[in-house]
Design an enzyme around this catalytic site. Structure first.
Site, PDB file in Angstrom:
ATOM      1  N   HIS A 226      -1.266   0.682   6.100  1.00 44.13           N
ATOM      2  CA  HIS A 226      -1.205   1.634   7.156  1.00 44.13           C
ATOM      3  C   HIS A 226      -2.578   1.834   7.689  1.00 44.13           C
ATOM      4  O   HIS A 226      -3.486   2.393   6.812  1.00 44.13           O
ATOM      5  CB  HIS A 226      -0.551   2.897   6.213  1.00 44.13           C
ATOM      6  CG  HIS A 226       0.819   3.018   6.152  1.00 44.13           C
ATOM      7  ND1 HIS A 226       1.110   2.224   4.682  1.00 44.13           N
ATOM      8  CD2 HIS A 226       1.973   2.969   6.361  1.00 44.13           C
ATOM      9  CE1 HIS A 226       2.284   2.221   4.572  1.00 44.13           C
ATOM     10  NE2 HIS A 226       2.961   2.606   5.618  1.00 44.13           N
TER      11      HIS A 226
ATOM     12  N   ASP B 107       0.790  -0.272   9.684  1.00 49.49           N
ATOM     13  CA  ASP B 107       1.847   0.446  10.195  1.00 49.49           C
ATOM     14  C   ASP B 107       1.141   1.921  10.458  1.00 49.49           C
ATOM     15  O   ASP B 107       0.379   2.581   9.936  1.00 49.49           O
ATOM     16  CB  ASP B 107       3.107   0.628   9.186  1.00 49.49           C
ATOM     17  CG  ASP B 107       3.868  -0.526   8.996  1.00 49.49           C
ATOM     18  OD1 ASP B 107       3.254  -1.480   9.653  1.00 49.49           O
ATOM     19  OD2 ASP B 107       4.954  -0.618   8.477  1.00 49.49           O
TER      20      ASP B 107
HETATM   21 ZN    ZN Z   1       5.669   3.488   8.825  1.00 50.06          ZN
END
Ligand code: ZN
Length: 485
Positions: free
Chosen positions: A451, A309
Site C-alpha cells: 500500500h 493500493d
Molecule cells: Zn485497497
C-alpha cells in the site's frame, strides 16, 4: 436541713446538666441535619458556587466559570456558551452530569473537580472546544478525561467526526491508519505506548475519534490519560497535517485547503507540472499497456509484479516512485478515484514514469455488498477520473479487500487482479516485516500486495527491491506479467 439543702442543690444541678445536654443534642441534630441538607442541596444546585460570565476574545463566545471553595467539595469548572440554546444545553448537561458524578462519589470523602477547556477556531468559522475533566476523590484519581464540542457559529449546528468525513467509511479506515502511524512515530510517546490499547483506540470506529479539533493546520485527535500511553504522558494529542487529511474531509471543510495542497504536491514532484505534461517517453498511452524493453523480454528471467493500493498519497507515493526509479522497476498502482481527484498530478506522474494504473473503486467499498448501481458508480466514476487526469484508461481492476463474486465480475470489463503475496504491510507497519514477508512467499510470477499510504512500506521498499534483484528478479507491471506468461 442539710439533707434538704443538699437535695435542692442536687436537683438544681440536675436541671442544668439536663438543659445543657438537651441544648447540645439539639445543636448536634441541627448540625447533622444542615450538613446532610447541604450535601443533598449541592448535588442538585450550585448555590454555594460563584458563577462568573465573561465575553471571550472569540466572536459569539462567552466563558462561564463556576467555583466552589466548600472545603469538602471544592470544584472549578469552566465552559463556553454561545447564542445557540441547543449548543448551550449540550454543554451545560455535560457539566451538570460531571458535577453530579462528583458529588455522589464524595460519600467516600473529600475530593476535587476541575473542568477546563481549550478553544480552536477554524477559518471556516467552526469552533472546536476540547474539555479536560480532572476528577479526584480522596486518593482515587480517575485520570484526565477528554471530551469535545463543536459549533458552527453561523447555523448553531454541531459537527462530529462522521460529518466531517462525509460519513465515508473508506475515509474512516484511512484516517485510522494515519492516526495509528502518527502514534507509532511520535517521539514524545516512544517507550510509553500501551500497544494493545493503541490497537483498540485506533480501530476504524467513529467513536474512537470523537475528540478532535479542526484547525487551519490540520486535525488534532485527543486521547484520555492512560488510553494509549502511560499516565505520565497526560492526554496525548495526535496531530495530522491538513495536506494529509484534507482529501478525507467533506468538501465544505476543505474550503481553505486546495491551494496549500496543490503547492505541496508541486514541490513533491520536483518539477513544474508543465514540464511533466510534455513528453511521455514511455510507451503507455490510451488503452495500451507498457511494452517490455527488448533486452528484458529476450532474456529468460524471473519476474515479479509489485502492486501498491489505496493511493496516491502526497507523502508516500513520491518516495516509492523514487525507490522504483533507482532499481529501474515498473509497478502497478491501484488507485482510489477519490484520491486521484485530489492528487491528479501524482496520478499523471505515476503513469509518466512508466508504471501502470489500476482502478480500485472510488471509496474503497466492498462491492460484494453493493447493488449493480453502486458497483457501476464506484467503478465508472474512478475510470472517468483516471482517464480524465492522465489521458489514459486504467488497464486493470482490483476489488477492495479482494472481495469478488460472479455478480461483481459481471460488471467489470477489465482484467481483475488479486495477489499471491500479501505483505500485510497495513497491519504490521514494519519495514523488516515487509522484507520477511516478501522473502518467504515470492516466486517467479508473483504479484505482491503493498500500500502506498504507509510510511513503513515506503521506508522498507529499498531493501525489498535490493533482495529481489539479488535473487535475479525483474520488476514488471501486472499487465506485463500477464502477457508474458
Ligand atoms: Zn485497497
Amino acid at each position: 436541713m442539710r439533707k434538704s439543702r443538699r437535695k435542692r442543690h442536687s436537683s438544681w444541678l440536675n436541671f442544668i446538666v439536663t438543659t445543657v445536654f438537651a441544648i447540645v443534642s439539639l445543636l448536634l441534630v441541627f448540625t447533622i441535619m444542615t450538613k446532610s441538607l447541604d450535601r443533598v442541596d449541592k448535588s442538585k444546585t450550585t448555590h454555594t458556587a460563584v458563577i462568573d460570565t465573561i465575553e471571550s476574545s472569540y466572536p459569539g463566545i462567552k466563558i462561564v466559570t463556576e467555583t466552589s471553595n466548600d472545603e469538602n467539595a471544592p470544584y472549578a469548572v469552566q465552559y463556553p456558551q454561545s447564542e445557540y440554546i441547543d449548543f448551550n444545553h449540550r454543554v451545560i448537561d455535560y457539566i451538570q452530569s460531571a458535577k453530579t458524578d462528583y458529588f455522589q462519589s464524595l460519600d467516600k470523602g473529600s475530593g476535587e473537580l476541575n473542568i477546563s477547556f481549550e478553544t480552536f477556531h477554524h477559518p471556516s468559522g467552526y469552533y472546536s472546544f476540547i474539555f479536560f475533566k480532572n476528577h479526584y476523590v480522596r486518593g482515587e484519581h480517575s485520570g484526565i478525561v477528554v471530551d469535545s464540542f463543536h459549533l458552527n457559529p453561523k447555523t448553531g449546528d454541531s459537527i462530529d467526526i462522521a460529518t466531517l468525513l462525509n460519513q465515508n467509511e473508506a475515509h474512516l479506515l484511512t484516517l485510522s491508519t494515519y492516526i495509528k502511524e502518527a502514534i507509532a512515530s511520535d517521539p514524545n510517546l516512544e517507550g510509553h505506548l500501551i500497544n494493545e490499547n493503541v490497537e483498540l483506540a485506533t480501530e476504524p470506529l467513529w467513536d474512537n475519534f470523537r475528540n478532535f479539533a479542526l484547525t487551519e493546520e490540520g486535525l488534532s485527535f485527543y486521547f484520555n490519560q492512560s488510553d494509549i500511553a502511560s499516565s505520565a504522558k497526560g492526554t496525548p494529542v495526535i496531530k495530522l497535517a491538513i495536506s494529509k487529511v484534507s482529501p478525507l474531509l467533506a468538501k465544505e471543510y476543505q474550503a481553505t485547503v486546495p491551494p496549500v495542497v496543490q503547492q505541496e504536491v508541486n514541490n513533491l514532484l520536483d518539477k513544474p507540472i508543465n514540464s511533466l505534461e510534455k513528453k511521455p517517453d514511455v510507451s503507455v498511452s490510451k488503452g495500451e499497456t507498457a511494452q517490455l524493453p527488448s533486452e528484458k523480454a529476450s532474456k529468460h528471467v524471473k519476474k515479479v509484479a509489485l502492486t501498491f493500493d489505496d493511493g496516491p498519497d502526497p507523502n508516500i507515493t513520491p518516495q516509492i516512485l523514487k525507490t522504483l526509479k533507482k532499481y529501474d522497476a515498473k509497478a502497478t498502482f491501484f488507485m482510489l478515484g477519490s484520491r486521484v481527484e485530489y492528487y491528479p498530478d501524482l496520478a499523471r506522474r505515476v503513469l509518466l514514469e512508466g508504471h501502470e494504473i489500476g482502478n480500485h473503486t472510488w471509496t474503497h467499498s466492498n462491492l460484494t455488498k453493493a447493488n449493480k448501481e453502486k458497483i457501476n458508480n464506484e467503478v465508472a466514476k474512478t475510470a472517468g477520473i483516471i482517464e480524465g487526469v492522465t489521458g489514459a484508461k486504467a488497464t486493470v481492476f482490483r476489488p477492495p479487500y479482494g472481495a469478488i463474486n460472479e455478480h461483481v465480475r459481471s460488471h467489470i470489463d477489465l482484467p481483475i487482479i488479486l495477489w499471491d503475496v500479501d505483505t500485510l504491510d497495513w497491519k504490521y507497519r514494519s519495514s523488516s516485516h515487509l522484507l520477511e514477508a516478501v522473502k518467504k512467499h515470492t516466486k517467479d510470477g508473483s504479484i505482491i500486495l503493498m500500500h502506498d499510504i504507509h510510511q513503513a512500506t515506503a521506508n522498507g521498499l529499498d531493501a525489498v527491491l535490493a533482495h529481489l534483484q539479488e535473487e535475479g528478479y525483474i520488476f514488471v507491471t501486472v499487465s506485463e506479467l500477464g502477457t508474458s506468461h
